[in-house]
Design a protein around this motif. Structure first.
Motif, PDB file in Angstrom:
ATOM      1  N   ARG A 276       0.845  -1.195   0.000  1.00  0.00           N
ATOM      2  CA  ARG A 276       0.000   0.000   0.000  1.00  0.00           C
ATOM      3  C   ARG A 276       0.874   1.235   0.000  1.00  0.00           C
ATOM      4  N   THR A 277       0.417   2.274  -0.663  1.00  0.00           N
ATOM      5  CA  THR A 277       1.245   3.467  -0.837  1.00  0.00           C
ATOM      6  C   THR A 277       0.975   4.541   0.195  1.00  0.00           C
ATOM      7  N   ASN A 278      -0.018   4.367   1.050  1.00  0.00           N
ATOM      8  CA  ASN A 278      -0.272   5.375   2.076  1.00  0.00           C
ATOM      9  C   ASN A 278       0.318   4.911   3.403  1.00  0.00           C
ATOM     10  N   ASP A 279       1.595   4.507   3.372  1.00  0.00           N
ATOM     11  CA  ASP A 279       2.197   3.932   4.555  1.00  0.00           C
ATOM     12  C   ASP A 279       2.746   5.010   5.468  1.00  0.00           C
ATOM     13  N   ALA A 280       3.294   4.548   6.603  1.00  0.00           N
ATOM     14  CA  ALA A 280       3.729   5.490   7.634  1.00  0.00           C
ATOM     15  C   ALA A 280       4.955   6.288   7.232  1.00  0.00           C
ATOM     16  N   GLY A 281       5.599   5.916   6.119  1.00  0.00           N
ATOM     17  CA  GLY A 281       6.790   6.643   5.706  1.00  0.00           C
ATOM     18  C   GLY A 281       6.494   8.022   5.154  1.00  0.00           C
ATOM     19  N   ARG A 282       5.249   8.276   4.773  1.00  0.00           N
ATOM     20  CA  ARG A 282       4.890   9.576   4.215  1.00  0.00           C
ATOM     21  C   ARG A 282       4.361  10.466   5.325  1.00  0.00           C
ATOM     22  N   THR A 283       5.190  11.345   5.819  1.00  0.00           N
ATOM     23  CA  THR A 283       4.769  12.259   6.876  1.00  0.00           C
ATOM     24  C   THR A 283       5.174  13.675   6.521  1.00  0.00           C
ATOM     25  N   LEU A 284       4.379  14.615   6.952  1.00  0.00           N
ATOM     26  CA  LEU A 284       4.672  16.028   6.779  1.00  0.00           C
ATOM     27  C   LEU A 284       4.603  16.695   8.144  1.00  0.00           C
ATOM     28  N   SER A 285       5.261  17.810   8.284  1.00  0.00           N
ATOM     29  CA  SER A 285       5.268  18.529   9.548  1.00  0.00           C
ATOM     30  C   SER A 285       4.752  19.946   9.350  1.00  0.00           C
ATOM     31  N   THR A 286       3.945  20.404  10.301  1.00  0.00           N
ATOM     32  CA  THR A 286       3.451  21.773  10.231  1.00  0.00           C
ATOM     33  C   THR A 286       4.582  22.783  10.377  1.00  0.00           C
ATOM     34  N   ASP A 287       5.718  22.344  10.938  1.00  0.00           N
ATOM     35  CA  ASP A 287       6.855  23.251  11.100  1.00  0.00           C
ATOM     36  C   ASP A 287       7.242  23.900   9.776  1.00  0.00           C
ATOM     37  N   HIS A 288       7.101  23.148   8.688  1.00  0.00           N
ATOM     38  CA  HIS A 288       7.634  23.595   7.406  1.00  0.00           C
ATOM     39  C   HIS A 288       6.567  24.037   6.415  1.00  0.00           C
ATOM     40  N   LEU A 289       5.304  23.826   6.738  1.00  0.00           N
ATOM     41  CA  LEU A 289       4.252  24.200   5.797  1.00  0.00           C
ATOM     42  C   LEU A 289       4.220  25.700   5.556  1.00  0.00           C
ATOM     43  N   ALA A 290       4.403  26.480   6.628  1.00  0.00           N
ATOM     44  CA  ALA A 290       4.333  27.930   6.486  1.00  0.00           C
ATOM     45  C   ALA A 290       5.396  28.448   5.529  1.00  0.00           C
ATOM     46  N   HIS A 291       6.594  27.864   5.574  1.00  0.00           N
ATOM     47  CA  HIS A 291       7.675  28.307   4.688  1.00  0.00           C
ATOM     48  C   HIS A 291       7.322  28.088   3.217  1.00  0.00           C
ATOM     49  N   LEU A 292       6.539  27.059   2.946  1.00  0.00           N
ATOM     50  CA  LEU A 292       6.236  26.715   1.559  1.00  0.00           C
ATOM     51  C   LEU A 292       5.295  27.706   0.892  1.00  0.00           C
ATOM     52  N   VAL A 293       4.532  28.461   1.678  1.00  0.00           N
ATOM     53  CA  VAL A 293       3.559  29.377   1.091  1.00  0.00           C
ATOM     54  C   VAL A 293       3.998  30.834   1.180  1.00  0.00           C
ATOM     55  N   MET A 294       5.145  31.087   1.784  1.00  0.00           N
ATOM     56  CA  MET A 294       5.629  32.459   1.894  1.00  0.00           C
ATOM     57  C   MET A 294       5.882  33.049   0.507  1.00  0.00           C
ATOM     58  N   GLY A 295       5.398  34.266   0.286  1.00  0.00           N
ATOM     59  CA  GLY A 295       5.603  34.944  -0.986  1.00  0.00           C
ATOM     60  C   GLY A 295       4.604  34.568  -2.062  1.00  0.00           C
ATOM     61  N   LEU A 296       3.674  33.659  -1.752  1.00  0.00           N
ATOM     62  CA  LEU A 296       2.662  33.253  -2.726  1.00  0.00           C
ATOM     63  C   LEU A 296       1.358  33.989  -2.464  1.00  0.00           C
ATOM     64  N   ASP A 297       0.545  34.156  -3.511  1.00  0.00           N
ATOM     65  CA  ASP A 297      -0.792  34.682  -3.288  1.00  0.00           C
ATOM     66  C   ASP A 297      -1.666  33.561  -2.728  1.00  0.00           C
ATOM     67  N   LEU A 298      -2.821  33.918  -2.198  1.00  0.00           N
ATOM     68  CA  LEU A 298      -3.663  32.944  -1.507  1.00  0.00           C
ATOM     69  C   LEU A 298      -4.087  31.785  -2.406  1.00  0.00           C
ATOM     70  N   ALA A 299      -4.484  32.087  -3.638  1.00  0.00           N
ATOM     71  CA  ALA A 299      -4.947  31.035  -4.540  1.00  0.00           C
ATOM     72  C   ALA A 299      -3.832  30.038  -4.836  1.00  0.00           C
TER      73      ALA A 299
END
Length: 267
Positions: A218-241
């Motif tokens: 199965r491809t939705n295994d425990a190895g795929r994790t994301l952290s809220t620590d880094h989500l904010a950095h990914l949207v900096m400088g982008l418009d809302l859409a």
């Protein structure tokens, strides 16, 4: 006639107009606007504050919260944004209920298909988004194996769309180095279009594995994790859409709350 025309017109036009236009406008325009703009908050909503933009000029900064309940938005995710215009200049991400990951063998993959539907909807392709949601419902009601052929057909349809490819190409491209630094999974590498295709590939593979009775791949295994620590950095400088497109492309149903959820990101 001379007396009536000159004196009457002068009195009516000069004195009357001066009183009505100058005094009246000054009272209604200047005093009224000053009172409304400076001393009141319409509907109890605070007005935007001032802040410096990248060029050192002062611009209005508006505080906006996205989530946790929003159409085509990851459930439980809250993004606190500071906006200049429609551009995110500061952000903070958190989960309202801790872990959003669900390990249920049926619900997990169906939520992955739901993420695909959200990304297609945010990209403006409502018909394909509706098709993805029908496939999700089939997976929930009849089992994932029953959704296999429909999901494969959707994947081919998405791959054939040059308009979709053009609109998502280059949107928040992540290199291997940046993905590693942000502690993002390997399938986050590339741009938003690459991540959409990856989501479809994983969904098709997962459904095929289930139909074959192979739950070990199965491809939705425990190895795929994301952290809220880094989500904010990914949207900096982008418009809302654009920010919403990027977050949807990260397949955030696997997201885990990070250790520093309340840390404000400055880019």
């Amino acid at each position: 006639m001379e007396h009536g025309s000159h004196e009457g017109m002068e009195h009516g036009s000069h004195e009357g107009m001066e009183h009505g236009s100058h005094e009246g406008m000054e009272h209604g325009g200047h005093e009224g606007m000053d009172h409304g703009d400076m001393e009141m908050s319409p509907g109890g909503i605070p007005l935007a504050e001032g802040g410096e933009d990248r060029d050192g000029l002062e611009m209005d900064v508006l505080q906006v919260r996205l989530g946790p309940v929003l159409r085509d938005w990851p459930a439980g995710l809250v993004l606190h944004c500071s906006l200049q215009g429609d551009v995110i200049v500061e952000a903070q991400a958190e989960l309202v209920d801790g872990r959003s990951r669900q390990d249920d063998d049926v619900v997990g993959p169906a939520r992955g298909i739901d993420n695909i539907a959200s990304l297609l909807a945010l990209a403006g392709w409502d018909d394909a988004a509706a098709e993805a949601r029908r496939i999700r419902d089939t997976a929930l009601e009849s089992g994932e194996g029953a959704a296999g052929s429909e999901l494969e057909r959707l994947r081919r349809r998405v791959r054939r769309s040059w308009t979709l490819r053009w609109s998502l190409r280059g949107v928040r491209r992540l290199s291997d180095k940046e993905a590693h630094a942000r502690r993002l999974p390997a399938d986050a590498v590339g741009d938003t279009y690459d991540r959409l295709i990856g989501m479809l590939d994983r969904a098709v593979a997962g459904v095929a594995a289930t139909a074959a009775g192979d739950t070990g791949t199965r491809t939705n295994d425990a190895g795929r994790t994301l952290s809220t620590d880094h989500l904010a950095h990914l949207v900096m400088g982008l418009d809302l859409a654009t920010a919403r497109l990027v977050l949807a492309s990260l397949d955030i149903h696997e997201l885990l709350a990070g250790q520093a959820e309340h840390e404000v990101s400055h880019g």
